[in-house]
Design an enzyme around this catalytic site. Structure first.
Site, PDB file in Angstrom:
ATOM      1  N   TYR A  47       0.862  -1.194   0.000  1.00 46.17           N
ATOM      2  CA  TYR A  47       0.000   0.000   0.000  1.00 46.17           C
ATOM      3  C   TYR A  47       0.888   1.231   0.000  1.00 46.17           C
ATOM      4  CZ  TYR A  47      -5.029  -0.601   0.200  1.00 46.17           C
ATOM      5  OH  TYR A  47      -6.329  -0.797  -0.149  1.00 46.17           O
ATOM      6  N   GLU A  49      -0.456   4.920  -0.563  1.00 48.62           N
ATOM      7  CA  GLU A  49      -1.172   6.156  -0.855  1.00 48.62           C
ATOM      8  C   GLU A  49      -0.234   7.349  -0.698  1.00 48.62           C
ATOM      9  OE1 GLU A  49      -3.018   3.765   0.795  1.00 48.62           O
ATOM     10  OE2 GLU A  49      -5.174   4.204   0.548  1.00 48.62           O
ATOM     11  N   ASP A 193      -6.023  13.642 -25.247  1.00 43.53           N
ATOM     12  CA  ASP A 193      -6.008  12.250 -24.794  1.00 43.53           C
ATOM     13  C   ASP A 193      -5.359  11.454 -25.913  1.00 43.53           C
ATOM     14  OD1 ASP A 193      -6.508   9.609 -24.256  1.00 43.53           O
ATOM     15  OD2 ASP A 193      -8.570   9.907 -23.596  1.00 43.53           O
ATOM     16  N   LYS A 222      -1.462   0.579 -25.133  1.00 39.71           N
ATOM     17  CA  LYS A 222      -1.784   0.489 -26.572  1.00 39.71           C
ATOM     18  C   LYS A 222      -0.470   0.547 -27.352  1.00 39.71           C
ATOM     19  CE  LYS A 222      -6.500   2.173 -25.967  1.00 39.71           C
ATOM     20  NZ  LYS A 222      -6.681   2.933 -24.724  1.00 39.71           N
ATOM     21  N   ARG A 228      -1.547  -2.488 -18.559  1.00 37.48           N
ATOM     22  CA  ARG A 228      -2.787  -1.710 -18.631  1.00 37.48           C
ATOM     23  C   ARG A 228      -2.723  -0.612 -17.572  1.00 37.48           C
ATOM     24  NH1 ARG A 228      -5.693  -4.529 -21.926  1.00 37.48           N
ATOM     25  NH2 ARG A 228      -7.317  -2.954 -21.904  1.00 37.48           N
TER      26      ARG A 228
HETATM   27  N1  DSN Z   1     -11.560   0.569 -25.351  1.00 33.87           N
HETATM   28  C1  DSN Z   1     -10.494   1.385 -25.897  1.00 33.87           C
HETATM   29  C2  DSN Z   1     -10.344   1.191 -27.353  1.00 33.87           C
HETATM   30  O1  DSN Z   1     -10.521   0.068 -27.797  1.00 33.87           O
HETATM   31  O2  DSN Z   1     -10.015   2.112 -28.076  1.00 33.87           O
HETATM   32  C3  DSN Z   1     -10.639   2.802 -25.553  1.00 33.87           C
HETATM   33  O3  DSN Z   1     -10.833   2.911 -24.185  1.00 33.87           O
END
Ligand code: DSN
Length: 434
Positions: A47, A49, A193, A222, A228
């Site tokens: 933990y 915080e 974003d 991504k 993630r």
């Molecule tokens: N779910 C994601 C995507 O596939 O682009 C975005 O949050």
């Protein structure tokens, strides 16, 4: 303790599914063994915080070190002056930014979800559309591109306090400089974003939002190819818009408001195992190999978009600048839902997606979204893209023909057998570690 076979057998099946198929979901990727190893480490037990050096729990000396490494590497990667690596996801990062910048009921403006935008940019079913008053801009039907003059007109009319750019399904680069000039005219904050293209921005292959946008958020899993999670960055810190002062009477900077908006504003304990893994991923993203990888992601996406166009598919906006493309399937007389279902029978994973001005519901859709980050990590090159499009085309043209689809599945499985999930030549970890 007895090994939990029920769970680990399922994980092995998922691993096999990932290995034998062609993964074309634009938001997915395959991480390196060391990124997974950090996520599966003892850092999960802690933990912590607060922030490094300012925690609410003892025993944080080592999680402090990995969190500082993550922050410093991320700042170097994007040339940011400030970063917070604690958001559990992109949605959490956006929630924290809105909490820090806005008051409930304030007006925001983002890219229309049905044109490729994101839920957290003002959708009525999301906190962003419930707590704030959303407005939207979109693409032109003819070009599939954003018309910045029209966007400006809309922003001038609606005067949002926060203008948001970034998308989940927009294959063109963004004009951050123009967006900032629009934001400045209405005294709005500009949030980029960059969850989808962040890896391509980090290596300088797409326009850089850092000099123009007040705040930048991203996911880390991504194109960035990490665990993630989410992040928040600023190119330059600035004074908070509410005139808030510290206890010593100094103006509170935005970095301080954002840190508080993450914790305690929207999250509790940070996921220190994920933060350690983010540090590993950011270290990988600083290498020449990663730069080559991102170049290949774009080259593969362009080759794939060209191959679809050659076969008579309508690619929205006619092509791609980044890792993804959106395909309108109406000319092929198949819905996005049916295409996704047929392709999955052939071990090809895509996602159905609304196309701009779609006449079908989000559960059916007229399109599919495709991306190259995952297959590029596996080592597929430009010359494989034409074959993949041919396989997809065969399935779409024979979507109800089980034997044709089985034939394609066989070809897909045979093709992918030779490609590891993460193509860096490193030995695979213990099988049972999954
Ligand atoms: N779910 C994601 C995507 O596939 O682009 C975005 O949050």
């Amino acid at each position: 303790m007895k090994r939990d076979r029920a769970v680990f057998e399922i994980i092995q099946k998922e691993k096999q599914r990932q290995k034998q198929g062609i993964e074309l979901i634009a938001s997915e990727n395959f991480v390196s063994n060391q990124v997974m190893e950090a996520m599966g480490s003892v850092m999960t037990n802690k933990y912590a915080e607060g922030l490094p050096g300012k925690r609410y729990y003892g025993g944080c000396e080592f999680v402090d070190q990995t969190e500082v490494l993550a922050i410093e590497r991320l700042k170097k990667l994007f040339g940011a002056s400030w970063a917070n690596v604690q958001p559990h996801s992109g949605a959490q990062a956006n929630a924290a930014v809105m909490l820090a910048l806005l008051r409930p009921g304030d007006k925001i403006m983002g890219f229309d979800l049905s044109h490729g935008g994101h839920l957290t940019h003002g959708s009525p079913v999301n906190f962003s559309g419930k707590l704030y008053r959303p407005g939207f801009y979109g693409v032109e039907e003819e070009t599939g591109r954003i018309d910045y003059d029209k966007l400006e007109q809309k922003a001038l009319n609606e005067k949002p306090k926060l203008l948001i750019c970034g998308a989940s399904a927009y294959s063109r680069d963004w004009d951050y400089e123009r967006l900032r000039s629009i934001a400045d005219k209405i005294n709005a904050f500009l949030l980029a974003d960059i969850s989808h293209p962040s890896g391509l921005i980090a290596t300088g292959l797409l326009n850089d939002p850092l000099p123009h946008c007040h705040i930048i958020t991203s996911t880390t899993h991504k194109t960035l190819r990490g665990p993630r999670g989410g992040i928040i960055m600023m190119g330059k810190d600035f004074e908070n818009p509410f005139g808030l002062k510290t206890q010593k009477g100094n103006t509170r900077m935005m970095s301080s408001l954002l840190d508080s908006a993450v914790f305690p504003g929207t999250q509790g304990g940070p996921l220190e195992h994920v933060i350690a893994s983010k540090a590993v991923a950011f270290g990988e993203a600083l290498t020449e190999e990663y730069k080559d990888y991102t170049k290949n992601v774009i080259a593969n996406a362009r080759a794939m978009a060209d191959a679809f166009v050659d076969r008579g598919y309508k690619v929205i906006s006619g092509g791609t600048d980044n890792h993804s493309m959106l395909i309108d399937l109406r000319s092929k007389n198949i819905t996005g839902k049916d295409a996704e279902n047929a392709l999955i029978q052939a071990d090809i994973t895509v996602n159905k997606n609304m196309v701009p001005f779609d006449d079908k519901s989000p559960f059916v859709t007229s399109g599919m979204r495709i991306g190259t980050p995952a297959i590029t990590t596996r080592g597929l090159q430009k010359n494989h893209m034409e074959s993949i499009v041919e396989l997809i085309d065969t399935v779409i043209l024979n979507a109800t023909d089980e034997s044709k689809i089985a034939e394609v599945r066989h070809q897909v499985n045979e093709m992918m057998e030779t490609f590891p999930l993460f193509a860096d030549g490193a030995p695979e970890k213990e099988k049972n570690q999954a």
